[in-house]
Design an enzyme around this catalytic site. Structure first.
Site, short mmCIF file in Angstrom:
data_model
loop_
_atom_site.label_atom_id
_atom_site.label_comp_id
_atom_site.label_asym_id
_atom_site.label_seq_id
_atom_site.Cartn_x
_atom_site.Cartn_y
_atom_site.Cartn_z
CE LYS A 153 -0.97 -4.54 2.21
NZ LYS A 153 -1.46 -5.78 1.54
CB THR A 211 -0.93 0.01 1.24
OG1 THR A 211 -1.66 1.22 1.25
CG2 THR A 211 -0.16 -0.11 2.54
CG ASP A 212 -1.41 4.71 -1.05
OD1 ASP A 212 -1.91 3.86 -0.27
OD2 ASP A 212 -2.09 5.60 -1.60
CE1 TYR A 244 -4.41 -2.63 4.43
CE2 TYR A 244 -3.84 -0.30 4.24
CZ TYR A 244 -4.08 -1.53 3.65
OH TYR A 244 -3.98 -1.66 2.29
#
Ligand SMILES: NC(=O)c1ccc[n+]([C@@H]2O[C@H](COP(=O)([O-])OP(=O)(O)OC[C@H]3O[C@@H](n4cnc5c(N)ncnc54)[C@H](OP(=O)(O)O)[C@@H]3O)[C@@H](O)[C@H]2O)c1
Length: 308
Positions: free
Chosen positions: A138, A110-111, A134
């Protein structure tokens, strides 16, 4: 090429499968949502290494693309152990199983690994500082992937598009609410680089074809606020822009901390592919064309009838 896609019922997974099927053989792994998808599907609740090993051995894919994740920020905060299991342990096991079999591995990240404090676009070499469970899991998933399988591709993404549930992406949020004449907020102080998920999928397929490896930002080349994004979607779909209220995220009811600036550079990706990343406007026009051509209904038709 033969591709095995985990998380095949997700927003990226189903669209990647649809794009890949045009030229390649696709096998999906889901948790039982897909019923009549136009590709072979195995249902496995991950992690289940024994079953996964036997799927890898029986299908012998060239690439495994891991799109499975616990991607709901609130759910991750509420259940950090489950988030770790799906976002860290699963990619670690998949990366290892692929390394043992000579199968190339792609993990989707993810960014949001960045805290958003940088003024210039983030490059792949910048040090992440994830703000919540989250994004922490990640980032740990990226590290676990490379430590088990150094030749992997890890792609940090951000996308919008049509999903099985019709409510997974920000694009669907604006289209659904504005079509019903509902007022919505558009955050003016959250910056991101959205890409139509089908474009993300095509870029990933090009990366496989070029045999790239390493960490890449696979996002749009234009940074914009969520408000600007909503306005572009409204204009393209001929929906009322007046229903979108510009608002600061600080005034929202979102409880999980989110980065305000996820402006990521795509220079490494465009250099690796030897071409420019498609513009945002071509993606949003394709999003509308898909809508006109019944693409959302088509992919929703692939799920179990009791999931409607
Ligand atoms: N959406 C974005 O803009 C965005 C932004 C940044 C990064 N990403 C990353 O992109 C990737 C794909 O995201 P997405 O938006 O496509 O997510 P999604 O729509 O939530 O899909 C997640 C997929 O993972 C599957 N899954 C979850 N837990 C599983 C388990 N225990 N066993 C097997 N499968 C499981 C889900 O199955 P079910 O359908 O059965 O739940 C679903 O197919 C993720 O790595 C996410 O972190 C997405």
């Amino acid at each position: 090429m033969k591709l095995l896609i985990t998380g095949a019922s997700g927003l990226l997974g189903i669209n990647l499968a649809m794009e890949a099927m045009r030229k390649h053989e696709v096998v999906g792994v889901d948790r039982g949502k897909l019923q009549s998808a136009p590709f072979q599907v195995f249902s496995v609740d991950l992690p289940n290494q024994t079953v996964l090993d036997s799927i890898l051995d029986s299908t012998s894919p060239d690439w495994l693309v891991n799109c499975a994740a616990l991607a709901n920020l609130e759910e991750c905060e509420a259940n950090p152990e489950r988030a770790k299991m799906i976002n860290v342990d699963v990619p670690a096991e998949l990366a290892k199983a692929c390394a043992e079999r000579g199968i190339r591995f792609v993990h989707i990240s993810t960014d949001a690994v960045f805290d958003g404090e940088k003024k210039d676009p983030y490059v792949e070499g910048d040090i992440p500082n994830p703000l919540g469970v989250y994004s922490q899991t990640k980032l740990a998933g990226e590290h676990a992937t490379f430590s088990e399988n150094p030749e992997s591709i890890v792609a940090r993404v951000n996308f919008f598009g049509w999903s099985l549930t019709n409510k997974r992406s920000l694009g669907e949020f604006f289209v659904n609410n504005l079509s019903e004449g509902k007022k919505v907020n558009g955050f003016t102080d959250v910056i991101f680089c959205p890409l139509l998920v089908n474009v993300t999928a095509r870029l990933l397929l090009e990366m496989l074809k070029k045999n790239l490896s390493g960490l890449y930002h696979v996002v749009g080349r234009q940074a914009m606020s969520k408000y600007q994004f909503g306005m572009e979607v409204a204009r393209t779909f001929g929906l009322s822009e007046n229903l979108i209220c510009p608002k600061s995220v600080l005034m929202s009811e979102l409880t999980v901390k989110r980065s305000h600036n996820l402006w990521l550079s795509t220079h490494k990706l465009s250099t690796g592919l030897g071409r420019e990343i498609p513009s945002f406007s071509t993606g949003v026009i394709e999003f509308y064309t898909q809508f006109q051509q019944g693409y959302p209904q088509k992919i929703r038709g692939y799920q179990h009838s009791d999931a409607f």
